[in-house]
Design an enzyme around this catalytic site. Structure first.
Site, mmCIF file in Angstrom:
data_model
loop_
_atom_site.group_PDB
_atom_site.id
_atom_site.type_symbol
_atom_site.label_atom_id
_atom_site.label_comp_id
_atom_site.label_asym_id
_atom_site.label_seq_id
_atom_site.Cartn_x
_atom_site.Cartn_y
_atom_site.Cartn_z
ATOM 1 N N CYS A 49 0.820 -1.217 0.000
ATOM 2 C CA CYS A 49 0.000 0.000 0.000
ATOM 3 C C CYS A 49 0.858 1.274 0.000
ATOM 4 O O CYS A 49 2.084 1.225 0.138
ATOM 5 C CB CYS A 49 -0.912 -0.001 1.221
ATOM 6 S SG CYS A 49 -0.005 0.241 2.757
ATOM 7 N N ALA A 52 3.060 1.661 2.988
ATOM 8 C CA ALA A 52 4.225 0.758 2.939
ATOM 9 C C ALA A 52 5.339 1.398 2.110
ATOM 10 O O ALA A 52 6.522 1.301 2.457
ATOM 11 C CB ALA A 52 3.835 -0.590 2.356
ATOM 12 N N ARG A 83 10.844 -4.986 6.437
ATOM 13 C CA ARG A 83 11.853 -4.258 5.677
ATOM 14 C C ARG A 83 13.197 -4.540 6.312
ATOM 15 O O ARG A 83 13.293 -4.823 7.493
ATOM 16 C CB ARG A 83 11.599 -2.738 5.741
ATOM 17 C CG ARG A 83 10.401 -2.289 4.975
ATOM 18 C CD ARG A 83 10.554 -2.448 3.477
ATOM 19 N NE ARG A 83 11.627 -1.668 2.927
ATOM 20 C CZ ARG A 83 12.104 -1.841 1.690
ATOM 21 N NH1 ARG A 83 11.611 -2.759 0.919
ATOM 22 N NH2 ARG A 83 13.082 -1.093 1.237
ATOM 23 N N HIS A 181 5.918 6.183 -2.599
ATOM 24 C CA HIS A 181 7.266 6.736 -2.809
ATOM 25 C C HIS A 181 7.176 8.203 -3.203
ATOM 26 O O HIS A 181 7.965 9.025 -2.752
ATOM 27 C CB HIS A 181 7.971 6.006 -3.950
ATOM 28 C CG HIS A 181 8.323 4.604 -3.643
ATOM 29 N ND1 HIS A 181 9.302 3.937 -4.321
ATOM 30 C CD2 HIS A 181 7.849 3.748 -2.730
ATOM 31 C CE1 HIS A 181 9.400 2.712 -3.838
ATOM 32 N NE2 HIS A 181 8.522 2.578 -2.878
HETATM 33 FE FE1 CFM Z 1 13.017 0.273 -6.404
HETATM 34 FE FE2 CFM Z 1 12.441 -2.105 -6.311
HETATM 35 FE FE3 CFM Z 1 10.859 -0.318 -5.298
HETATM 36 FE FE4 CFM Z 1 13.235 -0.814 -4.183
HETATM 37 FE FE5 CFM Z 1 12.132 -2.603 -2.516
HETATM 38 FE FE6 CFM Z 1 11.383 -3.928 -4.628
HETATM 39 FE FE7 CFM Z 1 9.768 -2.180 -3.683
HETATM 40 MO MO1 CFM Z 1 10.234 -4.369 -2.330
HETATM 41 S S1 CFM Z 1 14.323 -1.372 -5.839
HETATM 42 S S2 CFM Z 1 12.257 1.001 -4.504
HETATM 43 S S3 CFM Z 1 13.890 -1.382 -2.178
HETATM 44 S S4 CFM Z 1 11.281 -0.697 -7.270
HETATM 45 S S5 CFM Z 1 12.366 -4.612 -2.857
HETATM 46 S S6 CFM Z 1 12.169 -4.171 -6.719
HETATM 47 S S7 CFM Z 1 9.308 -4.056 -4.329
HETATM 48 S S8 CFM Z 1 10.277 -2.204 -1.666
HETATM 49 S S9 CFM Z 1 8.784 -0.525 -4.576
HETATM 50 C C1 HCA Z 2 6.024 -2.984 -0.187
HETATM 51 C C2 HCA Z 2 7.332 -3.316 0.484
HETATM 52 C C3 HCA Z 2 7.979 -4.577 -0.028
HETATM 53 C C4 HCA Z 2 7.205 -5.833 0.338
HETATM 54 C C5 HCA Z 2 8.048 -7.073 0.347
HETATM 55 C C6 HCA Z 2 7.440 -8.389 -0.039
HETATM 56 C C7 HCA Z 2 9.404 -4.651 0.548
HETATM 57 O O1 HCA Z 2 6.045 -2.444 -1.281
HETATM 58 O O2 HCA Z 2 4.997 -3.291 0.379
HETATM 59 O O3 HCA Z 2 6.325 -8.476 -0.573
HETATM 60 O O4 HCA Z 2 8.142 -9.392 0.187
HETATM 61 O O5 HCA Z 2 10.355 -4.796 -0.174
HETATM 62 O O6 HCA Z 2 9.526 -4.593 1.773
HETATM 63 O O7 HCA Z 2 8.106 -4.506 -1.444
#
Ligand code: CFM
Ligand code: HCA
Length: 528
Positions: A49, A52, A83, A181
């Site tokens: 979400c 998150a 995380r 983000h």
């Molecule tokens: Fe970039 Fe990602 Fe993301 Fe990421 Fe992540 Fe991810 Fe994510 Mo989980 S590098 S910021 S630190 S797009 S692991 S592949 S899904 S939180 S939105």
């Molecule tokens: C998020 C965070 C997440 C979830 C991780 C997962 C992360 O976008 O909700 O589903 O294992 O990296 O912590 O992507």
């Protein structure tokens, strides 16, 4: 029938129509894909979400801000426990990353309002921890009951003489990436970047879109420091408000995750004149290419020479381990499904070990992350944009610096492949491989049956379905509590972890009891 069609075939006409555009079998260098749209209700997917993404992903790794989740305890716990925000305090600095702060809203607060509880939480935090900065993050119920977070932030900021900043990231505003983000990043660029003066001592860079999962940012900083750079700020892995404030003084922004931060790079270019390039520190070839291109950007013979020395030394240190894991993994096949950048980056690291990718996809990516930035003018869909404040930024005369003129940048673009550009994931994939946007649980299982990959890289929500199906499952979000996987040493860690998983296929040896015998047999009383 193609593999994609055979998976789509079981859908009703309505779902078929919705999902068709999100799945393709690559026949060309790039193909159009539907992306960044709301998921159809009823399909069980892996997306997180808005809260998150804002609190968990972008703000979470900021070590010197005390982050209070205003909401029920589960939101705070989820975005802290799952995380892997890693941070070390700077000399004399603060580090709140190991803590989880929440107002733990109860039913009565939802009925009568939660602001008083938030005031009390801030007071307690100030008395115990003496932070210079507090971030307040909103969750769904807070938005629904209408607590006025900007007002709470303002009055507490004045009361305690510290920065208190609120983030309107209620979970329902959209998905982790596009909404969450963006809300965090917009406030970081509006209120923090450019607020402190600083003079870098060497060639200086920021690393954008690197969140220090498993210590990746530390490995990247180690390499860049050896090459001779000053890393001013990392957004946001092992990040600090103190460093974000002076990030505008860097000569170059290097982007690791294009999806999560490319708009910040563009705004910094407009406001401060900072050039950016897409780099990649996952995989050996990528790391080496990025280091060489960075050196080319600065065009300093000492830096170029030192970069080559670092590359040669690091490769010599890991060559035996890399050959061992390459022997073990060569010829295997993989599927990858992660947020918005890792499915691209990790295909290239897998290639270093001779592993072929059969399927890759993203939870939150936009078309440019699949097809390259050239398609940006044609993108129509942006599901969550209506919930995000659009910032109109302008050149800030007294903080603007031009390290390379536009003419010089144009020249350099001939030598640096992704200078102020990103060519997307599809171009690096073989013809015939499958690309899926917003993969759901049904599709995960179907594609596993059809493609039979040796390993599947994804996240916590699907890990156990895959693993119990007997396929090696590795989490690319959290690295299953291992890492770092970036840079030279990281490549070895990755090879070791995948090899260990491949050669201890425990889930493959177990047969579900109900497939062998009745679990109740002999256990329902009476004598055997
Ligand atoms: Fe970039 Fe990602 Fe993301 Fe990421 Fe992540 Fe991810 Fe994510 Mo989980 S590098 S910021 S630190 S797009 S692991 S592949 S899904 S939180 S939105
Ligand atoms: C998020 C965070 C997440 C979830 C991780 C997962 C992360 O976008 O909700 O589903 O294992 O990296 O912590 O992507």
């Amino acid at each position: 029938m193609s593999k994609v069609d055979s998976v789509l075939d079981k859908y009703s006409a309505k779902v078929y129509k919705n999902r068709k555009g999100h799945m393709l079998e690559l026949e060309e260098e790039t193909q159009e894909i539907a992306a960044n749209s709301r998921t159809m209700p009823g399909l069980i997917n892996h997306r997180g979400c808005c809260y998150a993404g804002c609190k968990g992903v972008v703000l979470g790794p900021t070590k010197d801000a005390l982050i209070i989740t205003h909401g029920p305890i589960g939101c705070g716990f989820y975005s802290w426990g799952t995380r892997r925000n890693k941070a070390k305090a700077e000399d004399g600095g603060q580090n709140y990353v190991p803590y989880c702060f929440s107002t733990d809203l109860q039913e009565s607060d939802i009925v009568f309002g939660g602001e008083k509880k938030l005031d009390a939480a801030i007071e307690e935090a100030v008395n115990i921890f003496h932070p210079k900065t507090i971030f307040i993050c909103a969750t769904c119920p807070v938005g629904l009951i209408g607590d006025d977070l900007p007002a709470v932030a303002k009055r507490n900021s004045e009361k305690y003489g510290i920065d208190v900043i609120s983030f309107p990231c209620e979970g329902y505003k959209g998905v982790s990436q596009s909404a969450g983000h963006h809300i965090a990043n917009n406030i970081i660029i509006r209120d923090l970047i450019g607020t402190v003066d600083y003079k870098p001592t060497k060639h200086s860079v920021n690393i954008l879109g690197e969140y220090n999962i498993g210590g990746d940012a530390w490995e990247i900083k180690r390499i860049l420091t050896l090459c001779g750079y000053e890393v001013i700020a990392t957004f946001t892995g092992d990040g600090s408000v103190d460093n974000y404030r002076k990030a505008h003084t860097a000569d170059l922004n290097v982007i690791q995750c294009h999806r999560s931060i490319n708009y910040i790079a563009e705004m910094m270019k407009i406001q401060y004149g900072t050039a950016w390039m897409k780099g990649d520190f996952i995989g050996l070839d990528n790391t080496i290419e990025t280091l060489r291109e960075m050196a080319k950007f600065f065009d300093d013979p000492v830096l170029i020479q030192q970069t080559e020395k670092v590359i040669a030394d690091e490769l010599a240190n890991i060559s035996d381990d890399m050959s061992l894991y390459r022997t073990k993994l060569r010829g295997k096949t993989a599927a990858l499904f992660v947020g918005g950048s890792r499915s691209h980056h990790y295909q290239l690291l897998l290639k270093d070990f001779g592993v072929k990718t059969l399927l890759a996809g993203y939870e939150f990516a936009h078309r440019d992350d699949y097809e390259g930035r050239e398609v940006i003018p044609n993108i129509v869909e942006d599901a969550d944009l209506k919930n995000i404040e659009v910032l109109n930024v302008e050149k800030i005369e007294d903080k603007y610096k031009v390290y390379k003129t536009e003419e010089e940048l144009e020249e350099l673009k001939k030598e640096i492949s992704e200078l102020e550009d990103y060519k997307g994931m599809e171009r690096d994939m073989d013809k015939g491989s499958i690309v899926v946007d917003d993969l759901n649980h049904y599709e995960t299982e179907e594609f596993i049956k059809k493609l039979k990959p040796d390993m599947f890289f994804s996240g916590i929500k699907d890990k156990f379905v895959i693993q119990k199906g007997g396929i090696l499952s590795r989490q690319l979000h959290s690295y299953d509590y291992s890492g770092p996987y970036a840079g030279f040493k990281g490549a070895v860690n990755f090879g070791r972890d995948v090899t260990m998983g491949m050669y201890t296929p425990v889930w493959n040896y177990t047969v579900a009891p109900w497939k062998k015998e009745s679990v109740l047999e002999g256990k329902l009383g009476g004598e055997d």
